[in-house]
Design a protein around this motif. Structure first.
Motif, short mmCIF file in Angstrom:
data_model
loop_
_atom_site.label_atom_id
_atom_site.label_comp_id
_atom_site.label_asym_id
_atom_site.label_seq_id
_atom_site.Cartn_x
_atom_site.Cartn_y
_atom_site.Cartn_z
N VAL A 1 -15.46 88.04 50.85
CA VAL A 1 -16.62 88.86 51.21
C VAL A 1 -16.14 90.28 51.45
CG1 VAL A 1 -18.48 89.20 52.88
CG2 VAL A 1 -17.74 86.88 52.31
N ARG A 2 -16.77 91.24 50.77
CA ARG A 2 -16.43 92.66 50.97
C ARG A 2 -17.67 93.40 51.45
NH1 ARG A 2 -14.19 93.37 45.08
NH2 ARG A 2 -12.45 91.94 45.20
N VAL A 3 -17.51 94.16 52.50
CA VAL A 3 -18.60 95.01 52.99
C VAL A 3 -18.09 96.43 53.03
CG1 VAL A 3 -19.75 93.19 54.30
CG2 VAL A 3 -18.05 94.62 55.42
N SER A 4 -19.03 97.35 52.91
CA SER A 4 -18.68 98.75 52.89
C SER A 4 -19.73 99.56 53.63
CB SER A 4 -18.58 99.24 51.44
OG SER A 4 -18.19 100.59 51.41
N SER A 5 -19.29 100.68 54.17
CA SER A 5 -20.21 101.54 54.91
C SER A 5 -19.64 102.95 54.96
CB SER A 5 -20.39 101.01 56.34
OG SER A 5 -21.23 101.85 57.08
N ASP A 6 -20.50 103.91 55.21
CA ASP A 6 -20.04 105.28 55.37
C ASP A 6 -19.61 105.56 56.80
OD1 ASP A 6 -22.57 105.11 56.39
OD2 ASP A 6 -23.26 107.01 55.56
N ARG A 7 -19.79 104.57 57.69
CA ARG A 7 -19.39 104.69 59.10
C ARG A 7 -18.61 103.46 59.52
NH1 ARG A 7 -23.33 107.96 62.44
NH2 ARG A 7 -21.99 107.04 64.00
N LEU A 8 -17.70 103.65 60.44
CA LEU A 8 -16.94 102.52 60.96
C LEU A 8 -17.78 101.64 61.87
CD1 LEU A 8 -13.46 104.09 61.79
CD2 LEU A 8 -13.96 102.35 60.09
N GLU A 9 -18.71 102.24 62.59
CA GLU A 9 -19.55 101.48 63.50
C GLU A 9 -20.38 100.47 62.72
OE1 GLU A 9 -19.86 104.97 63.48
OE2 GLU A 9 -18.33 105.17 65.03
N GLY A 10 -20.32 99.24 63.15
CA GLY A 10 -21.12 98.18 62.54
C GLY A 10 -20.49 97.52 61.33
N LEU A 11 -19.38 98.05 60.84
CA LEU A 11 -18.74 97.47 59.65
C LEU A 11 -18.22 96.06 59.93
CD1 LEU A 11 -17.98 98.11 56.70
CD2 LEU A 11 -15.78 98.90 57.54
N ALA A 12 -17.54 95.89 61.06
CA ALA A 12 -17.01 94.57 61.41
C ALA A 12 -18.14 93.56 61.64
CB ALA A 12 -16.12 94.66 62.65
N GLU A 13 -19.23 94.00 62.24
CA GLU A 13 -20.37 93.10 62.48
C GLU A 13 -20.97 92.62 61.17
OE1 GLU A 13 -19.89 95.97 64.07
OE2 GLU A 13 -19.69 95.33 66.17
N LYS A 14 -21.08 93.52 60.20
CA LYS A 14 -21.59 93.13 58.88
C LYS A 14 -20.68 92.08 58.24
CE LYS A 14 -23.69 97.51 57.50
NZ LYS A 14 -23.57 98.61 56.54
N LEU A 15 -19.37 92.33 58.31
CA LEU A 15 -18.42 91.41 57.70
C LEU A 15 -18.49 90.04 58.37
CD1 LEU A 15 -16.19 90.89 55.66
CD2 LEU A 15 -14.55 91.66 57.39
N HIS A 16 -18.51 90.02 59.70
CA HIS A 16 -18.58 88.74 60.41
C HIS A 16 -19.89 88.01 60.12
CE1 HIS A 16 -14.92 88.70 62.90
NE2 HIS A 16 -14.98 90.01 62.73
N PHE A 17 -20.96 88.75 59.95
CA PHE A 17 -22.26 88.17 59.61
C PHE A 17 -22.18 87.38 58.30
CE2 PHE A 17 -26.44 89.13 57.42
CZ PHE A 17 -27.19 88.20 58.11
N TYR A 18 -21.64 88.01 57.26
CA TYR A 18 -21.56 87.35 55.96
C TYR A 18 -20.50 86.24 55.94
CZ TYR A 18 -24.69 90.86 54.12
OH TYR A 18 -25.79 91.66 53.89
N VAL A 19 -19.35 86.46 56.58
CA VAL A 19 -18.31 85.43 56.62
C VAL A 19 -18.80 84.21 57.39
CG1 VAL A 19 -16.02 84.89 57.55
CG2 VAL A 19 -16.37 86.99 56.24
N ASP A 20 -19.51 84.43 58.51
CA ASP A 20 -20.06 83.30 59.27
C ASP A 20 -21.07 82.51 58.45
OD1 ASP A 20 -18.55 83.44 61.54
OD2 ASP A 20 -20.04 84.54 62.71
N ALA A 21 -21.83 83.20 57.61
CA ALA A 21 -22.79 82.51 56.75
C ALA A 21 -22.07 81.64 55.72
CB ALA A 21 -23.70 83.51 56.06
N VAL A 22 -21.02 82.17 55.11
CA VAL A 22 -20.23 81.39 54.14
C VAL A 22 -19.59 80.20 54.84
CG1 VAL A 22 -18.21 81.41 52.62
CG2 VAL A 22 -19.80 83.33 52.59
N ARG A 23 -19.02 80.43 55.99
CA ARG A 23 -18.38 79.37 56.78
C ARG A 23 -19.38 78.28 57.15
NH1 ARG A 23 -18.56 78.39 61.69
NH2 ARG A 23 -19.58 80.33 62.22
N ASP A 24 -20.60 78.68 57.51
CA ASP A 24 -21.65 77.72 57.85
C ASP A 24 -22.00 76.83 56.66
OD1 ASP A 24 -23.79 76.63 59.57
OD2 ASP A 24 -25.13 77.69 58.19
N VAL A 25 -22.10 77.42 55.48
CA VAL A 25 -22.41 76.65 54.27
C VAL A 25 -21.29 75.65 53.99
CG1 VAL A 25 -22.78 76.78 51.77
CG2 VAL A 25 -23.85 78.46 53.27
#
Length: 164
Positions: A94-118
């Motif tokens: 899972v790759r996430v990208s943003s123009d700001r550092l704030e919230g980048l880790a939360e986005k990544l954890h959101f998608y990784v947790d979804a994959v892990r849940d599946v």
């Protein structure tokens, strides 16, 4: 006989894209992470292993990028009269990208947790001699330059048992 590597990866991709796959997990996690609906809609899973820089140069990167690929095969030939009886290590990146550092880790954890849940919910037989083994590994890379200025990558690694 079909070549089992791509077929096995396609089985996991089908689970991720299925009715009870990523879309359902993202929707369930949406309120916990405080993500809006645009973070859930239109998420696709590709079958490719390519560095982010190469995908960006090709113009094919639309974030988040979720790719599934096989990076290791063990043919133990443990079953008599089988051409292939072993395991395949399948990585969902899972790759996430943003123009700001704030919230980048939360986005990544959101998608990784979804994959892990599946992966957790769909252990067992995937059909045609492919089995999603219990257990998985999750890893997170450091933030680096790339994507829309900043890029972070997470991986969910699981094993598929294959008997042909």
């Amino acid at each position: 006989m079909t070549y089992p590597t791509l077929e096995a990866v396609s089985k996991l991709r089908a689970v991720l894209l299925g009715v009870e796959g990523l879309a359902a997990s993202l929707t369930a996690l949406q309120s916990y992470y405080g993500m809006d609906s645009e973070m859930v809609d239109g998420v696709d899973v590709g079958v490719m292993r390519a560095p982010a820089e190469l995908q960006e140069k090709a113009g094919a990167a639309r974030y988040p990028v979720i790719q599934t690929y096989c990076d290791q095969i063990e043919n133990k030939r443990s079953e008599q009269f089988r051409v292939f009886s072993g395991r395949m290590r399948v990585v969902t990146e899972v790759r996430v990208s943003s123009d700001r550092l704030e919230g980048l880790a939360e986005k990544l954890h959101f998608y990784v947790d979804a994959v892990r849940d599946v992966v957790e919910r769909n252990g067992g037989c995937l059909g045609d001699g492919v089995f999603l083994e219990p257990g998985y590994e999750v890893s997170f890379d450091v933030v680096k330059k790339g994507g829309l200025n900043y890029l972070q990558v997470g991986q969910v690694v699981c094993w598929l048992g294959v008997s042909r």
